[in-house]
Design a protein around this motif. Sequence first.
Motif, short mmCIF file in Angstrom:
data_model
loop_
_atom_site.label_atom_id
_atom_site.label_comp_id
_atom_site.label_asym_id
_atom_site.label_seq_id
_atom_site.Cartn_x
_atom_site.Cartn_y
_atom_site.Cartn_z
N LEU A 89 38.65 45.14 46.06
CA LEU A 89 39.37 43.90 45.42
C LEU A 89 40.20 44.50 44.31
N LEU A 90 39.61 45.50 43.38
CA LEU A 90 40.37 45.91 42.34
C LEU A 90 41.47 46.53 42.79
N LEU A 91 41.51 47.35 43.88
CA LEU A 91 42.52 48.25 44.49
C LEU A 91 43.58 46.95 44.76
N VAL A 92 43.11 45.99 45.44
CA VAL A 92 44.17 44.92 45.93
C VAL A 92 45.01 44.45 44.69
N ASP A 93 43.94 44.14 43.67
CA ASP A 93 44.48 43.55 42.51
C ASP A 93 45.50 44.34 41.83
N ALA B 111 41.55 41.70 33.99
CA ALA B 111 42.40 41.57 32.69
C ALA B 111 43.08 42.76 32.31
N VAL B 112 42.64 43.93 32.27
CA VAL B 112 43.02 45.33 32.04
C VAL B 112 44.23 45.52 32.82
N ILE B 113 44.10 45.29 34.37
CA ILE B 113 45.16 45.55 35.34
C ILE B 113 46.27 44.61 35.08
N ALA B 114 46.13 43.45 34.87
CA ALA B 114 47.04 42.25 34.48
C ALA B 114 47.65 42.53 33.22
N LEU B 115 46.93 43.29 32.31
CA LEU B 115 47.82 43.70 30.81
C LEU B 115 48.75 44.63 31.38
N GLY B 116 48.46 45.49 32.11
CA GLY B 116 49.28 46.64 32.48
C GLY B 116 50.45 46.35 33.15
N ALA B 117 50.10 45.36 34.02
CA ALA B 117 51.45 44.78 34.78
C ALA B 117 52.56 44.23 33.81
N VAL B 118 51.73 43.51 32.96
CA VAL B 118 52.60 42.65 31.85
C VAL B 118 53.52 43.63 30.95
N ALA C 159 53.06 32.94 43.36
CA ALA C 159 53.11 33.96 44.48
C ALA C 159 52.47 35.24 44.14
N ASN C 160 52.27 35.43 42.87
CA ASN C 160 51.19 36.54 42.53
C ASN C 160 49.83 35.96 42.51
N TRP C 161 49.35 35.62 43.51
CA TRP C 161 48.08 35.05 44.05
C TRP C 161 46.83 35.61 43.17
N VAL C 162 46.83 36.92 43.04
CA VAL C 162 45.66 37.61 42.45
C VAL C 162 45.33 36.86 41.04
N TRP C 163 46.37 36.27 40.37
CA TRP C 163 45.89 35.67 39.08
C TRP C 163 44.85 34.63 39.29
N GLY C 164 45.04 33.81 40.17
CA GLY C 164 44.21 32.70 39.99
C GLY C 164 43.17 32.54 41.09
N GLY C 165 43.27 33.33 42.22
CA GLY C 165 42.39 33.40 43.29
C GLY C 165 41.39 34.48 43.41
N LEU C 166 41.68 35.72 42.78
CA LEU C 166 40.98 37.08 43.14
C LEU C 166 39.42 36.78 42.34
N ALA C 167 39.58 36.04 41.12
CA ALA C 167 38.34 35.74 40.29
C ALA C 167 37.04 35.10 41.40
N TRP C 168 37.56 34.17 42.57
CA TRP C 168 36.63 33.53 43.10
C TRP C 168 35.93 34.66 44.02
N PHE C 169 36.68 35.55 44.62
CA PHE C 169 36.24 36.41 45.49
C PHE C 169 35.28 37.46 44.72
N PHE C 170 35.59 37.91 43.61
CA PHE C 170 34.65 38.65 42.84
C PHE C 170 33.31 37.88 42.43
#
Length: 405
Positions: free
Chosen positions: A117-121, A168-175, A137-148
């Motif tokens: 899941l982290l690789l997909v993230d 959160a670190v991956i998201a910050l890196g993308a930002v 459209a960047n569905w990992v923001w809201g949906g991936l936490a439920w799969f965690f």
Amino acid sequence: MSADLGAWVGAPEEAARRPPRPGGGPAAAVGERMGAGAAASAVASASDRGARVAAVAIALAWHVAIGLPAVLGAWSELAAPAVVGAGWLVTAAVGGLAGVRLLRGPPLPARRLAAVLLLVDAAVFAAAGEPYLFTTANWVWGGLAWFFLLVLWRRPVGWLLALLGAHAVIALGAVLGHGSTAPADLTRYAMYVYGTSSLPVAVFVGAAAIAALARDRASTAAAAGAVATERVAAERALEERRARLALVSGAAEEVLAALAAGHADPADPEVRRRCVLAAARLRRLIAESDDVPDPLLHELRAAADLADRNGLPIELIAIGVPPDLPVEVRRRLADPLTAALADARRWARLTVVAGADEVVVSLVTPDHDGPHATGPPAADEAGPVERVHERDGEIRWTQTRWRRT
């Protein structure tokens, strides 16, 4: 002989005061505790089943009803739509497997699935592109936490917090990688991290707390039930013990009364045999409630010790360790041998051969003129203990046998 009997007739009060052993000893107590623990675990599992169903439903519904339409609507404008779509499919497969295993099967390999899941993230954040960084459209923001949540169910909450921290670190890196460093973008990032993580954490912690509370209450109820059951069994065993004590004491008092009134001659072999039998039964009745590792051997040693004190050379041979037997089974094994010992002459050999599923107790004594030894009522022979008594003019052989059914 009658003096020895008189000493033992003074023991009924002691026998009545001594606690019975209704539960079958330490092994039964351990079994009860294990059963109570299993029942508590079953209650805890049933109590959080609703939370598991809700978590699975939210994760898959969000993934299908919100994430998929958004991805399809922005498909042509995504930086790498194939990567975003492949990530969606992989996550759906992980969610389906986690949902089935969570509701019906054994635990999941949490670490491996979390790594997937982290690789997909990371892949989806990179493939969505800067224009769709903060969109559905960047569905990992809201949906991936439920799969965690699904993957880490029943694990410590620290695992979920660590996974959300990595997210959160991956998201910050993308930002930062997309150059979205304006205060408004960073504020939006913080709000997204908080908003998409708080609810899954609340569900996870709440479900764990409810399951722990249910487990504690079930354990308390099971312990209370075990205490009540043990109390009822103890009361029943005490009643049976008092009834048996009254029967044995009555026989001893009858002999003593006959001796005191001069109706019985202490030199009469039959009177002496009745005295020995009554004393042996009283001694075994007291010995059967002792808390010892091998109750059957302890009771037989008590009878053998009394015979030895009365001048009968006796040899006790024990092979193997008897299993934990109920009091009634031990009585049926020991009573015929106790009666035969009271009628023994010159010498005796008592043998106990025990295994996990069978116990055989045998007594060999020289034969002599006189009646057969007195044993339990014939109706007992229909129970789980078999009894055999033979004599051939040279020896008398008495045997009792218990087999596990």
